[in-house]
Design a protein around this motif. Structure first.
Motif, PDB file in Angstrom:
ATOM      1  N   GLU A1042       0.810  -1.215   0.000  1.00 27.97           N
ATOM      2  CA  GLU A1042       0.000   0.000   0.000  1.00 27.97           C
ATOM      3  C   GLU A1042       0.850   1.275   0.000  1.00 27.97           C
ATOM      4  O   GLU A1042       0.303   2.382   0.124  1.00 27.97           O
ATOM      5  CB  GLU A1042      -0.907   0.006   1.235  1.00 27.97           C
ATOM      6  N   SER A1043       2.207   1.074  -0.119  1.00 28.53           N
ATOM      7  CA  SER A1043       3.155   2.205  -0.119  1.00 28.53           C
ATOM      8  C   SER A1043       3.118   2.986   1.190  1.00 28.53           C
ATOM      9  O   SER A1043       3.453   4.167   1.240  1.00 28.53           O
ATOM     10  CB  SER A1043       2.893   3.144  -1.312  1.00 28.53           C
ATOM     11  N   ARG A1044       2.758   2.343   2.256  1.00 31.11           N
ATOM     12  CA  ARG A1044       2.795   2.981   3.585  1.00 31.11           C
ATOM     13  C   ARG A1044       4.086   2.500   4.274  1.00 31.11           C
ATOM     14  O   ARG A1044       4.100   1.655   5.152  1.00 31.11           O
ATOM     15  CB  ARG A1044       1.558   2.590   4.392  1.00 31.11           C
ATOM     16  N   PHE A1045       5.177   3.135   3.769  1.00 26.69           N
ATOM     17  CA  PHE A1045       6.500   2.622   4.114  1.00 26.69           C
ATOM     18  C   PHE A1045       6.857   2.867   5.587  1.00 26.69           C
ATOM     19  O   PHE A1045       7.521   2.040   6.212  1.00 26.69           O
ATOM     20  CB  PHE A1045       7.557   3.246   3.199  1.00 26.69           C
ATOM     21  N   SER A1046       6.461   3.996   6.132  1.00 31.29           N
ATOM     22  CA  SER A1046       6.841   4.286   7.534  1.00 31.29           C
ATOM     23  C   SER A1046       6.203   3.292   8.491  1.00 31.29           C
ATOM     24  O   SER A1046       6.847   2.811   9.439  1.00 31.29           O
ATOM     25  CB  SER A1046       6.429   5.712   7.905  1.00 31.29           C
ATOM     26  N   TYR A1050       7.980   0.326  10.841  1.00 32.05           N
ATOM     27  CA  TYR A1050       7.723   0.052  12.254  1.00 32.05           C
ATOM     28  C   TYR A1050       7.579  -1.447  12.505  1.00 32.05           C
ATOM     29  O   TYR A1050       8.167  -1.992  13.446  1.00 32.05           O
ATOM     30  CB  TYR A1050       6.461   0.797  12.699  1.00 32.05           C
ATOM     31  N   HIS A1051       6.826  -2.114  11.666  1.00 33.76           N
ATOM     32  CA  HIS A1051       6.594  -3.537  11.878  1.00 33.76           C
ATOM     33  C   HIS A1051       7.845  -4.351  11.609  1.00 33.76           C
ATOM     34  O   HIS A1051       8.101  -5.355  12.284  1.00 33.76           O
ATOM     35  CB  HIS A1051       5.431  -4.010  11.012  1.00 33.76           C
ATOM     36  N   PHE A1052       8.636  -3.918  10.594  1.00 31.94           N
ATOM     37  CA  PHE A1052       9.910  -4.619  10.364  1.00 31.94           C
ATOM     38  C   PHE A1052      10.813  -4.507  11.597  1.00 31.94           C
ATOM     39  O   PHE A1052      11.439  -5.471  12.038  1.00 31.94           O
ATOM     40  CB  PHE A1052      10.620  -4.034   9.144  1.00 31.94           C
ATOM     41  N   LEU A1053      10.884  -3.314  12.121  1.00 29.92           N
ATOM     42  CA  LEU A1053      11.790  -3.090  13.247  1.00 29.92           C
ATOM     43  C   LEU A1053      11.316  -3.784  14.508  1.00 29.92           C
ATOM     44  O   LEU A1053      12.125  -4.148  15.372  1.00 29.92           O
ATOM     45  CB  LEU A1053      11.943  -1.585  13.513  1.00 29.92           C
ATOM     46  N   MET A1064      13.685  -2.374   1.650  1.00 27.92           N
ATOM     47  CA  MET A1064      12.433  -1.777   1.173  1.00 27.92           C
ATOM     48  C   MET A1064      12.692  -0.364   0.671  1.00 27.92           C
ATOM     49  O   MET A1064      12.248   0.033  -0.421  1.00 27.92           O
ATOM     50  CB  MET A1064      11.415  -1.766   2.318  1.00 27.92           C
ATOM     51  N   TYR A1065      13.396   0.419   1.477  1.00 29.60           N
ATOM     52  CA  TYR A1065      13.683   1.798   1.079  1.00 29.60           C
ATOM     53  C   TYR A1065      14.622   1.833  -0.121  1.00 29.60           C
ATOM     54  O   TYR A1065      14.487   2.695  -1.010  1.00 29.60           O
ATOM     55  CB  TYR A1065      14.290   2.570   2.254  1.00 29.60           C
ATOM     56  N   ARG A1066      15.603   0.917  -0.196  1.00 37.55           N
ATOM     57  CA  ARG A1066      16.518   0.865  -1.353  1.00 37.55           C
ATOM     58  C   ARG A1066      15.745   0.557  -2.631  1.00 37.55           C
ATOM     59  O   ARG A1066      15.951   1.183  -3.666  1.00 37.55           O
ATOM     60  CB  ARG A1066      17.567  -0.217  -1.141  1.00 37.55           C
ATOM     61  N   ASP A1073      15.755   7.483   4.012  1.00 40.72           N
ATOM     62  CA  ASP A1073      15.138   6.631   5.028  1.00 40.72           C
ATOM     63  C   ASP A1073      15.965   5.372   5.269  1.00 40.72           C
ATOM     64  O   ASP A1073      16.061   4.890   6.412  1.00 40.72           O
ATOM     65  CB  ASP A1073      13.718   6.256   4.604  1.00 40.72           C
ATOM     66  N   ALA A1074      16.540   4.851   4.200  1.00 40.86           N
ATOM     67  CA  ALA A1074      17.388   3.667   4.378  1.00 40.86           C
ATOM     68  C   ALA A1074      18.579   3.993   5.286  1.00 40.86           C
ATOM     69  O   ALA A1074      18.943   3.228   6.190  1.00 40.86           O
ATOM     70  CB  ALA A1074      17.876   3.169   3.012  1.00 40.86           C
TER      71      ALA A1074
END
Length: 1752
Positions: A1042-1046, A1050-1053, A1064-1066, A1073-1074
């Protein structure tokens, strides 16, 4: 005290020109010098001459040279100088305060003899010393002199003490006399103090004693009582002459003495209690010091000499600068001079107790001084020069000082406030308070003079945050305590201390009158308040108004001035008082009425005329009116009637004005007729008291003057008939009845029927009183009188009249009382009910109408309900059985619990409706449990459920549902309810319901549908933790989609998948952000890697900028170069754009990669481009491509050619091709390597060849190395060395030959080695230089010694005169005779050395017997070390006594440590007890160990005690014949002897039954010696002995105290021990505490049981027995007379009468006891008792003569 030369004031002459005297002025500003020409020179404090004047003879006819000036002294005020002259006169010159003032003689005192010395201790008193020995005093005020005391010898010295209150005179016969004007409480006596060995011309009275010196070169220090404290004898110093002058420092801690060319300083050492002497100050060509004078502040010392010179010295311990503003000069340990560098003013800070000043601080706006000593605190006000010193124990420097008050310093320390008034050496007050804010304290010290008040000192402070205390500091009493309801944040007393202003946290301002203890709130919302200086006026701000109280006695009246800002300051000067107010950016001033302010000041000063003048200038206003009132009261109190009359005129009080006018007329008439003060007349005073409404005082004044009629008339005029009649009754007035009638007529006439009725009632006329009460319309009083006196009521008509009157007045209850009293109970019941008096109605019904009680109770309840008294109605309804009414009343009264209790006992269905009311109440008040129970009781389950769910009590609701519904119904109910909540947006409540029925998946689905992922995670973590990571990743992937990267990040971290977040950011080109994620969660390497990849994606200059931003340019280049997966193009691009110096490095790295890939030509090219051709050479060498290696080296690196050749040579050596290797090495110009390789191959011939041809200088070293190699090969090589040495010897190369011989080392054939050593020694001695020979012999000698050829080694040493070494060789070989012979014949100074070594040898061999002959002390020490004490004692006994007793002491110490004191005692018994001070501790320890032995008081212990007793007697006799006689140690051993004698006598008495009482008395007597005898043991033994012989009183007291001691020993302190039983006895209180109790726990328990049994029986009186002295029978000291009796030698009891004396020693025995002891001894044939008698005879010099004594 260091003394430093400053300057010369008067240049010395080259002849005798004596400076006769010097004097410093007390104010430190003038120095007077009298020269040999009799001229007085005046200098200022800096040593500049400012003035002079000449002295004059007594009689001018004898000329100016007919006298000499003997002494000179300044007056205490520094304005006069007294000059003593040899022509029998003393002149006093007035020199003035300024330089240049005219010098005049103001006093002269003619004497009968020449004046020698002067002192000026006080303002009008001069002390004179005369040649005829008299000491006289001259009074400058009366111009007369008189004799203080007279001696027979000339006065040679006068000196005063530090305070100037006493002085010493020294006389020619050596006597030193002390005289006090005031001994200051020291208690020292006057008169002759001491006699000095010579005339004490030099005399100094210091703070801690007297120093005297003279021509005998000795300085003697005397103590205060005249005994010699110290003597400094300089007679052995050839350069020391007699002492001629002395000066004492102002603090009395230092004394300077002058002599020829020398100044000596003595300093008092308080720790040692003695004088210390500094190194003398030698001054060449100073000659004799004729006079010394120390400046009064201690900073300068002036020296006058015999040659006319005057030298100035600086005296200070140290000097420092404080904050660059003050100079602090420590002139003494206890005195500091503080000088302001800007103004030049100085203050002398001095400890009057002589304590060392540790540190000085300047505080309080640089005005106040603070300093500490070890025991005191010093404070000073530099502006007023007022100093204080108070006792101040050490506090660690934690005090806080406040200097807001100019007269007192406030000191806070550990919760205590101390007030110190500047100039006062006592603490003014100390109080406990925790509030250190100066605004919460107020101190007023005599700030304004008041009438009749001399010392006005008051303090107000906070006890706690809400309590204020006011204290009168001058009297030390509390003036009041104010308890407030809010915290106080400001307080201040007025200047007179009569009023206190304080403000609380609620901004309320209060005024408190200290005298009347009244408090008034004067203002609210107060933001500023301040007393106006110099007055009793204060002002305060309330929001936008300024309030001024010009009259504090009328706090309700204030002047209000509107202002627009905040008050910031108050200024009063030049007759104006101005308030400063900030209004915006400007400051505005408001001027106050100075006249009104001055009014208060005039009133306080008592100037009422000035107060009237001020008020007459003002218009009438509320403030002015209050001032007129205050002034009127003060004027009346002061009896200034005209002032008071004027005040009341201004107030418009005409009546008072008229009254005062009449009073003034009376006063004036009295003055005219009788004279004096008319206001003192009793009529005037009575009228003034009447004006003040003080009728009692007026009455007293009239009665005192026997004017009773006037007093009665006064009361009549005031219509105060009660007091009038009371006074007439009290005084027995004859017209008393007439007065009463007049009073009654006046009451009737004025319509006061009630008072008339009361009067008649008091007179006993009840009928008349009843009629008057009814006439006055007072039926209540009439009814009371009728009830109390029924006989007054004549018939029923009177009762009806009273009842009718009561009914008309609505007094139904009183009507009922009336009817009840007269027997009409039914009507009484009726009127009780009508009047609501149901209490009386019910009580009456219970006794007369029982059937109506229940009905009355219900009526009573209804009545109470009507009166809204629901609580009271409940019980009455219950009593009446009306339960429903009771429930309704309880509900209306909000008595819900009571209503519930009533409901619970009801069976009436109608009561059910009340359950819901009560349940709704409990639900409203959140008492859900009670509400639930009530709902359930009436079946309203649904309503209960709604209540609980609405209140959020889901668990309770669930429990209720489970209890009342099926499981499926509960689930369906909760799910449906949760879905409703979900639709209403109440997701939390819905979740709660889902969870309660175990449907958490529905909650998760709800939150996921709502995209509330946080709640999804929360629920998964709570209910499915194993799927938490999977859920996070699932949600993260959905969010990425959904392109809700932030949120995805959070969930990745959350599951530590930060790399996934970076990727993801790369992938989406979001490099910032990366990088952020890598920085926050990754390592430094990952962060750099992200930046590197970011730069690689950019390329070119953008990449360079990015890398420079992060400082990773070099890292990127390095990474690109080290990463073989990429080409080096990116690295070259970065280097070319930003870091060209990195290009060669990249080439090198690329070359390394090519080398690793085997691409050598390309690698060679890159190495060369990188500027490292040597690396290419090494590369080829590494692969053994020597041709290319040499090619590259020859073209690009010539320095590398040898290395290539060396490499080829190493290869040849590895192949054993030495010829080619040698050729390569020689081409490489490395012949040393060829030699090295040949040596390693053991090819020494080739090595020699190459070395000889190419390295000839190293040939010798190679030969040496070869020789060593040969030597290492073994015996054959030794032969080679010998052969070579012989060849060197034959060729006369003796040095090399010696070296070869020295190289021979053959442990297998020692003979060969010995022969080589001898040969080397011979050659060295014969042919080598002395130095070289010594070196060789120092090598050969130890080798021969090691080979045990001591004689040969010694002979070699002796050939070179090495005597010490030869002796050491003989000693090592134990050739002691040879060593002694050598030492004796060649070097006698080594004889002691040989003997010492021989002794050590004997010690080490343990040959003590041989050692005794040489060194007996060493032998004895060896015996001690080995523990052979018997041999030690045997040997020591053959020596002198000193040696013997030394080792006896050592042996005794050893035995004491081993806990064998009996053996130690036997040792001293055998060898004696010398009176050596170093043995005293051993004797004391021996005594204490023996006295502490357990169970040693029996008859069988007699020998031990007798032996101790005899030992101590011998010791005391030895002490009596030594220098220790009568010393404290001697006295202590005498006491130990007496104790040992008591113990021995007690043991002897225990062996004979008839003497048991003697043993008990001795145990009791030992109690007075518990400083040495263990206190618990003494009381234990005394108690048991008393118990055994039936002395139960004493046994109980002693054993009870023993038990207390046991408890005390366990606690470790005697403070809690009760000594009340031993008051007025000689049993000591302060005694040592034993470490352990002397008995076992079982013995203690046994004693405790006996004491408890006796205590319970109460058959004993806890009192010690008394004798005829009315004192304790065993006490030596009589309680009433304090007369001390001698102890009896046999019982220890006091010998009061019938005594026998041992005349030679002054000891006594009781005659009866002595006779009994003699008889029993003879009868029992006890050897122990006979031994006691023998000892007493020996101790006392024989037995006493048998005679009677009648002394008492």
């Amino acid at each position: 005290m260091p003394i430093k030369y400053l300057k010369t004031l008067l240049t010395p002459q080259d002849r005798a020109s004596r400076v006769t005297c010097l004097a410093w002025a007390p104010n430190n500003t003038k120095l007077a010098v009298c020269t040999a020409e009799r001229v007085v020179l005046l200098y200022d404090e800096h040593g500049k001459r400012r003035d002079k004047f000449s002295t004059k003879p007594q009689d001018p006819k004898y000329g100016k040279e007919s006298y000499v000036v003997s002494d000179m002294v300044f007056s205490p005020d520094s304005t006069k100088i007294a000059v003593g002259q040899s022509d029998n006169i003393v002149y006093v010159y007035r020199i003035g305060e300024e330089w240049g003032d005219k010098k005049t003689i103001c006093n002269k005192f003619v004497q009968t003899s020449a004046v020698t010395r002067l002192l000026w201790p006080a303002d009008d008193t001069i002390v004179l010393g005369l040649v005829n020995g008299k000491v006289r005093v001259a009074n400058t005020r009366t111009n007369k002199s008189s004799t203080l005391y007279a001696t027979e010898s000339c006065v040679v010295a006068l000196t005063s003490n530090v305070s100037g209150k006493g002085f010493l005179s020294g006389h020619g016969n050596g006597s030193i006399v002390r005289y006090f004007f005031d001994d200051e409480g020291s208690g020292d006596s006057q008169g002759e103090l001491a006699v000095h060995p010579c005339p004490p011309c030099t005399l100094a009275w210091a703070a801690n004693g007297v120093l005297a010196a003279g021509c005998d070169k000795k300085v003697v220090a005397y103590s205060r009582d005249g005994s010699v404290l110290q003597t400094f004898d300089y007679g052995l110093d050839p350069h020391q002459r007699g002492f001629s002058a002395a000066a004492t420092g102002p603090s009395g801690q230092s004394v300077v003495l002058g002599s020829f060319n020398r100044l000596r300083v003595l300093n008092w050492n308080p720790r040692r209690g003695l004088w210390d002497q500094d190194k003398p100050k030698e001054i060449e060509n100073l000659y004799f010091v004729t006079c010394l004078e120390w400046k009064k502040d201690g900073s300068r010392l002036c020296v006058g000499t015999n040659c006319g010179g005057v030298e100035l010295f600086d005296c200070c311990l140290r000097r420092n600068i404080y904050k660059n503003k003050f100079e602090m000069t420590y002139v003494d340990l206890s005195q500091v001079i503080i000088r302001n560098l800007s103004s030049g003013t100085r203050v002398v800070l001095k400890s009057s107790y002589g304590y060392e000043i540790e540190e000085v601080k300047v505080m309080g706006k640089e005005r106040y001084l603070v300093a500490h000593t070890s025991n005191t605190l010093l404070l000073g006000d530099m502006l007023n020069n007022t100093l204080s010193e108070v006792a101040w124990p050490g506090s660690g420097g934690n005090e806080k000082f406040f200097f807001d008050n100019e007269t007192v310093c406030m000191i806070f320390n550990a919760g205590e406030l101390s007030l110190l008034e500047y100039g006062n050496n006592e603490i003014l007050a100390s109080v406990r308070t925790e509030f250190m804010n100066p605004h919460l304290l107020s101190v007023r010290l005599n700030e304004r003079k008041q009438r009749g008040v001399e010392n006005n000192k008051k303090l107000a402070y906070l006890i706690d945050s809400k309590t204020i205390a006011i204290v009168d500091l001058s009297r030390g009493v509390s003036l009041g305590t104010i308890s407030h309801d809010s915290k106080v944040d400001w307080l201040e007393l007025n200047e007179t201390g009569r009023k206190l202003l304080f403000r609380d946290r609620k901004r309320r301002l209060h005024l408190y009158d200290v005298e009347s203890s009244t408090r008034t709130t004067v203002l609210s919302f107060c933001s500023y308040v301040q007393w106006i200086p110099g007055s009793d006026v204060f002002l305060a701000q309330n929001r936008g108004n300024l309030h001024v109280w010009y009259s504090i006695d009328s706090p309700e009246s204030s002047t209000m001035i509107p202002i627009k800002g905040e008050i910031v300051d108050l200024q009063r000067a030049d007759g104006k008082t101005v308030v400063m107010v900030t209004e915006g950016l400007h400051t505005v001033t408001y001027q106050l009425d100075e006249g009104l302010i001055e009014f208060g000041t005039a009133v306080d000063d008592g100037d009422y005329y000035r107060a009237v003048a001020f008020l007459e200038m003002l218009e009438m206003s509320p403030e002015t009116e209050s001032m007129w009132k205050m002034l009127s009261r003060l004027a009346v109190d002061a009896r200034q009637l005209h002032i008071a009359q004027r005040c009341f005129e201004a107030l418009g009080d005409v009546a008072t004005v008229r009254f005062l006018h009449q009073t003034k007329q009376i006063a004036d008439r009295v003055e005219q007729e009788m004279g004096g003060d008319g206001t003192e007349h009793y009529r005037v005073r009575a009228r003034l008291a009447l004006l003040d409404h003080n009728f009692k005082l007026a009455e007293m004044l009239y009665v005192e003057q026997n004017a009773l009629d006037e007093a009665i008339q006064m009361y009549q005029e005031l219509h105060m008939w009660d007091r009038c009649i009371a006074l007439a009754e009290d005084k027995g007035h004859p017209e008393l009845d007439a007065l009463r009638e007049s009073y009654y007529d006046w009451l009737i006439r004025t319509g006061q029927d009630e008072k008339a009725g009361e009067l008649k009632e008091s007179q006993g006329d009840a009928a008349a009183a009843l009629a008057l009460y009814l006439q006055a319309g007072l039926p209540t009083k009439a009814a009371r009188l009728a009830i109390n006196r029924p006989q007054v009521v004549g018939d029923d008509g009177t009762v009806r009249r009273i009842a009718a009157a009561l009914i008309r007045a609505g007094l139904h209850e009183r009507t009922g009382d009336l009817y009840e009293a007269f027997g009409d109970r039914r009507r009484a019941l009726e009127f009780f009910c009508r009047g609501g008096a149901f209490q009386k109605a019910v009580e009456l019904a219970r006794s007369s109408f029982p059937s109506q009680v229940v009905q009355l109770e219900e009526q009573w309840g209804d009545h109470l309900v009507q009166q809204k008294q629901m609580d009271a109605a409940i019980n009455h309804f219950i009593e009446a059985g009306c339960s429903l009414k009771a429930i309704e009343a309880a509900i209306l009264a909000h008595q819900w619990k009571k209503a519930t209790h009533i409901l619970e006992v009801q069976d009436d269905p109608a009561a059910a409706k009340y359950y819901l009311k009560i349940a709704h109440h409990y639900a409203a008040t959140q008492e859900y449990q009670l509400a639930e129970q009530l709902f359930v009781r009436v079946g309203h389950i649904k309503e209960a459920m709604d209540m609980l769910t609405t209140a959020g009590h889901w668990e309770e609701a669930h429990k209720l549902a489970v209890r009342c519904m099926t499981e499926q119904e509960v689930v369906d109910l909760y799910i449906s309810r949760a879905q409703e909540l979900q639709r209403d947006g109440k997701f939390r409540e819905a979740e709660r319901l889902f969870s309660m029925v175990q449907q958490s998946h529905l909650s998760i689905g709800m939150y996921e549908q709502l995209r509330m992922f946080d709640d999804v995670i929360r629920l998964v973590a709570q209910h499915h933790p194993e799927r938490l990571k999977e859920t996070h990743l699932h949600l993260a992937m959905e969010l990425v989609a959904e392109s809700r990267f932030s949120l995805a990040e959070y969930h990745f971290l959350e599951v530590d998948e930060w790399k996934a977040a970076i990727n993801m950011y790369r992938a989406n080109g979001m490099w910032e952000d990366a990088h952020r994620v890598a920085k926050a969660h990754g390592s430094d390497g990952s962060q750099r890697q992200v930046v590197y990849m970011w730069a690689r994606s950019l390329g070119g200059e953008a990449a360079v900028k990015l890398l420079n931003k992060f400082g990773l340019l070099e890292f990127a280049i390095k990474t690109a170069s080290n990463n073989p997966r990429f080409d080096f193009d990116f690295a070259f691009d970065l280097a070319r754009l930003s870091c060209k110096e990195k290009i060669p490095e990249i080439h090198l790295k690329r070359a390394s990669c090519l080398e690793d890939e085997g691409k050598f030509p390309e690698a060679e090219s890159e190495f060369i481009k990188g500027g490292k051709p040597k690396e290419a050479v090494l590369m080829y060498m590494h692969v053994s491509d020597w041709a290319n290696a040499q090619r590259v080296a020859e073209v690009h690196d010539l320095d590398g050619v040898p290395e290539v050749l060396l490499g080829q040579a190493k290869v040849c050596l590895q192949q054993k091709d030495f010829q080619k290797a040698e050729a390569f090495l020689l081409r490489a110009q490395k012949p040393e390597l060829a030699v090295k390789f040949y040596k390693e191959a053991n090819m020494w011939s080739d090595a020699m060849r190459v070395c000889k041809e190419y390295l000839p200088k190293k040939l010798w070293a190679l030969q040496e190395e070869y020789d060593q190699e040969v030597f290492k090969r073994g015996t054959r090589c030794v032969d080679d060395l010998l052969h070579q040495a012989q060849q060197w010897e034959q060729s006369s190369e003796f040095s090399r030959a010696v070296d070869c011989y020295l190289k021979v080392k053959d442990d297998v054939h020692p003979a060969v080695m010995e022969k080589s050593c001898m040969k080397a020694g011979e050659l060295a001695i014969k042919f080598l230089s002395a130095e070289r020979a010594v070196e060789v012999i120092h090598v050969v000698g130890p080798r021969l010694t090691q080979l045990r050829n001591f004689n040969a080694a010694a002979e070699l040493y002796l050939n070179l005169d090495l005597i010490k070494e030869a002796i050491d060789v003989f000693i090592e070989g134990e050739e002691w005779n040879k060593a002694k012979i050598v030492a004796k014949q060649l070097e006698p100074r080594y004889e002691d050395y040989v003997d010492h070594k021989y002794k050590e040898h004997l010690k080490s061999q343990g040959r003590v017997e041989s050692l005794v002959a040489l060194d007996v002390m060493a032998a004895l020490d060896l015996f001690v070390e080995r523990g052979q004490w018997d041999k030690c004692m045997e040997t020591a006994s053959k020596q002198n006594l000193k040696i013997l007793h030394k080792y006896v002491a050592l042996y005794a110490t050893h035995l004491i440590k081993e806990a064998e004191p009996v053996k130690a005692l036997q040792l001293y018994t055998q060898y004696g007890a010398p009176p050596a001070p170093q043995n005293f501790n051993i004797y004391k320890r021996l005594f204490l160990d023996l006295i502490n032995l357990p169970e040693c008081n029996g008859a069988h212990n007699y020998n031990t005690w007798a032996e101790l007793r005899n030992f101590l007697l011998q010791l005391c006799q030895n002490l009596s014949r030594s220098a220790q006689v009568n010393s404290p140690a001697h006295e202590e051993f005498e006491q130990m002897l007496l104790i040992a004698h008591y113990c021995a006598t007690r043991s002897a008495a225990r062996g004979v039954e008839q003497l048991n009482s003697f043993a008990v008395k001795l145990s009791v007597a030992l109690l007075r010696h518990t400083e040495l005898v263990p206190v618990d043991k003494a009381f234990y033994e005394a108690g048991l002995d008393c118990q055994a012989v039936g002395w139960e009183n004493m046994a109980f007291i002693f054993l009870n105290h023993f038990l207390d001691l046991c408890d005390t020993i366990n606690e470790g302190s005697l403070h809690a021990l009760d000594h009340s039983d031993f008051i007025d006895t000689d049993i000591p209180y302060e005694v040592p505490i034993p470490t352990n109790v002397c008995v076992t726990d079982e013995q203690q328990e046994k004693i405790r049981e006996w004491v408890l049994m006796v205590s319970i029986d109460r058959r004993l009186e806890q009192v010690l027995p008394r004798d005829q002295r009315n004192s304790y029978e065993a006490s030596l000291v009589a309680a009433q007379t304090a007369v001390r009796s001698s102890p009896c030698l046999l019982t220890g009891y006091p010998v009061v009468k019938n005594k026998l004396e041992f005349s030679s020693t002054g000891k006594f025995v009781n005659k009866d006891d002595w006779n009994k002891f003699l008889v029993v001894t003879k009868a029992s044939h006890s050897p122990e008792c006979q031994d006691v008698l023998d000892f007493i005879s020996k101790w006392c010099g024989g037995l006493p003569a048998s005679r009677f004594s009648f002394t008492h």
